[in-house]
Scaffold this motif. Structure first.
Motif, PDB file in Angstrom:
ATOM      1  N   GLN A  41     -23.539   9.860  14.191  1.00 46.08           N
ATOM      2  CA  GLN A  41     -23.423  11.226  14.694  1.00 46.08           C
ATOM      3  C   GLN A  41     -22.283  11.344  15.708  1.00 46.08           C
ATOM      4  N   ASN A  44     -18.998  11.286  13.751  1.00 41.78           N
ATOM      5  CA  ASN A  44     -18.753  12.572  13.097  1.00 41.78           C
ATOM      6  C   ASN A  44     -18.337  13.645  14.094  1.00 41.78           C
ATOM      7  N   ALA A  45     -18.930  13.629  15.293  1.00 41.84           N
ATOM      8  CA  ALA A  45     -18.540  14.589  16.324  1.00 41.84           C
ATOM      9  C   ALA A  45     -17.085  14.359  16.752  1.00 41.84           C
ATOM     10  N   GLU A 123     -18.450  19.225  20.266  1.00 40.65           N
ATOM     11  CA  GLU A 123     -19.072  18.758  19.017  1.00 40.65           C
ATOM     12  C   GLU A 123     -20.295  17.882  19.286  1.00 40.65           C
ATOM     13  N   THR A 127     -23.910  18.856  17.926  1.00 39.05           N
ATOM     14  CA  THR A 127     -24.666  17.916  17.092  1.00 39.05           C
ATOM     15  C   THR A 127     -26.053  17.659  17.678  1.00 39.05           C
ATOM     16  N   GLN A 130     -28.765  20.287  16.697  1.00 37.42           N
ATOM     17  CA  GLN A 130     -29.057  20.545  15.281  1.00 37.42           C
ATOM     18  C   GLN A 130     -30.380  19.962  14.888  1.00 37.42           C
TER      19      GLN A 130
END
Length: 130
Positions: A41, A44-45, A123, A127, A130
């Motif tokens: 995660q 990806n951020a 980000e 994240t 979510q």
């Protein structure tokens, strides 16, 4: 008149120094991830934060992303090592950014790095919600 000449010369020197475009290269070490996220995660951020600022981001290996920004004739390359708990943004190389090999670079580089770091933080927060 002599004092006036010295004053003008001194003022000219200050103005030249103020116009300098070089600053120390800013590396951002160990930025804390203040959210409970896993390493994927966080990666990806970082990727999404970079893309939102125009960086070309590539996962080189687990825990390492390479970023490249091209602005007109200028290029900056960085490495971003990361874990689930923190990440760093480290200068690798540049083209046409006045890198003098002694730790100084054009001030735009530091502005781009600060913007990238802000985008990554946004980000990470997104994240975590979510």
């Amino acid at each position: 008149m002599h004092k006036m000449t010295k004053s003008a010369l001194l003022l000219g020197c200050f103005l030249l120094a103020a116009c300098s475009t070089s600053q120390p290269v800013r590396n951002l070490a160990a930025n804390q991830v203040n959210f409970t996220l896993n390493e994927e995660q966080v990666g990806n951020a970082i990727l999404n934060g970079g893309l939102s600022k125009g960086w070309v981001m590539k996962k080189e290996q687990p825990g390492l992303i390479r970023g490249q920004l091209n602005v007109r004739q200028h290029q900056a390359v960085i490495n971003i090592p990361y874990t689930a708990h923190d990440y760093s943004i480290n200068y690798v190389s540049s083209i046409n950014l006045d890198d003098n090999g002694k730790g100084a670079i054009h001030r735009s580089y530091n502005r781009w790095i600060n913007g990238l770091n802000q985008a990554i933080q946004i980000e990470l927060s997104r994240t975590s919600h979510q």
